[in-house]
Scaffold this active site. Structure first.
Site, PDB file in Angstrom:
ATOM      1  CE  LYS A  23       6.577  -5.126  -4.006  1.00  0.00           C
ATOM      2  NZ  LYS A  23       7.999  -5.426  -4.087  1.00  0.00           N
ATOM      3  N   GLY A  79       3.682  -8.720   0.294  1.00  0.00           N
ATOM      4  CA  GLY A  79       2.512  -9.323   0.941  1.00  0.00           C
ATOM      5  C   GLY A  79       2.100  -8.576   2.201  1.00  0.00           C
ATOM      6  CB  ALA A 130      -0.995  -6.847  -0.078  1.00  0.00           C
ATOM      7  CG  ASP A 188       6.943  -2.063  -1.509  1.00  0.00           C
ATOM      8  OD1 ASP A 188       7.423  -1.162  -2.235  1.00  0.00           O
ATOM      9  OD2 ASP A 188       7.525  -3.140  -1.282  1.00  0.00           O
TER      10      ASP A 188
END
Ligand code: ATP
Length: 311
Positions: free
Chosen positions: A17, A110, A113, A145
């Site tokens: 993102k 990262g 994710a 996140d």
């Protein structure tokens, strides 16, 4: 403990993102800050492939520097898989193979994710069918996140960044990302921001305890207009990141001199994200920055959140 009917492999892709807007509220008593973030998921993504196993293990390959990624139980993907197993009562394990393309400690989420992809992948592999709300709850526990990596697209995050509401968005934005060969620790960047605010408490307005995303950012995202977005992008963590790594200022200047509409440090950095007017401008900028020996990749956004890839 591989049971009958269990899938032999599940492949999930989850996006990195860019925070196109990030405002940090005042430091709270518990040491945290409320934030207001406009997230955009971009086409630089992580691939996670899970296979059945009796216990939990992880392996990591990919196109970015992997030296800082743990390959033991401290990898966030293993934490995610264990959390899902505990929540659902699943008694087996999984091998988690991560293919990384999002720069490590780069401010692009990262690890988040990987965690989101692992939740989705193990849920499918194990057939645990966790309800959506419970999946989000696990994601929040893994990190601020992680919920956004599940949803993807364009979203506004408030609270710790994990209270998400979708943002209306149209069009596709063209990004050129300058990757650093070093990382920046998110807590260190926040500490630098707090220290700066304390040093200059007499000269600057006190930080808003509950910040919000500026309306011109929402308008720019809704219109899909890169010129409007370039004018509206903002990141409160950019100044402290530049203070810790002054060389990032030269990177920002170089991009803006070579046709970027605007550049912004992504999250806590050190990745610098440049917004280009269109694909041609992005390609030109990529060539110019590569010629200056920077490690650059192109990406577009918004893209989907974590989802199963049929292969
Ligand atoms: P954010 O933008 O969400 O603050 P980041 O992109 O700056 O995060 P990450 O690459 O997600 O940073 O990782 C931060 C830290 O987490 C690293 O120091 C790394 O050692 C640790 N870590 C644990 N698991 C992973 C993983 N699967 N991938 C990357 N880092 C991991």
């Amino acid at each position: 403990m591989v049971s009958r009917g269990q899938l032999s492999r599940v492949h999930v892709r989850a996006p990195g993102k860019i925070n196109v807007f990030l405002k940090v509220g005042a430091l709270q008593d518990d040491g945290y800050h409320d934030v207001a973030i406009a997230y955009q998921a971009v086409s630089l993504s992580e691939d996670v492939i899970v296979t059945p196993a009796d216990d939990f293990s992880v392996s990591v390959t990919g196109s970015v520097e992997l030296g800082r990624v743990p390959v033991d139980g401290s990898n966030i993907a293993i934490t995610a898989a264990r959390l899902l197993a505990a929540k659902t009562g699943y008694r087996g394990g999984a091998h988690i193979a991560i293919e990384k393309h999002v720069p490590v400690t780069g401010g692009m989420g990262g690890g988040s994710a990987d965690a989101a992809a692992t939740l989705v992948a193990c849920d499918a592999l194990w057939g645990t069918e966790l309800p959506r709300d419970d999946m989000y709850e696990l994601a929040r526990r893994l990190g601020a996140d992680v919920p956004f990596a599940l949803t993807g697209g364009t979203a506004i995050g408030t609270g710790r960044g994990d209270e998400l509401s979708p943002a209306l968005a149209s069009g596709t934005f063209q990004w050129v990302l300058a990757l650093a060969d070093f990382g920046l620790s998110t807590p260190a960047v926040y500490q630098e921001l707090d220290a700066h605010r304390e040093r200059h408490a007499r000269d600057i307005f006190p930080a808003d305890p509950s910040p919000s995303v500026d309306t011109d950012v929402l308008q720019a995202l809704r219109a899909g207009d890169p010129h409007m977005l370039a004018a509206a992008m903002h990141n409160d963590l950019q100044a402290p990141a530049l203070h810790l790594e002054p060389g990032l200022g030269d990177v920002l200047e170089l991009g803006e001199r070579n046709g970027a509409l605007a550049g912004i440090v992504s999250g806590s950095g050190p990745t610098v994200a440049f917004l280009a007017a269109d694909l041609d401008a992005a390609l030109e900028l990529q060539v110019a920055l590569s010629a200056a020996q920077l490690n650059v990749v192109r990406a577009t956004g918004p893209v989907h959140g974590a989802r199963i890839i049929a292969d």
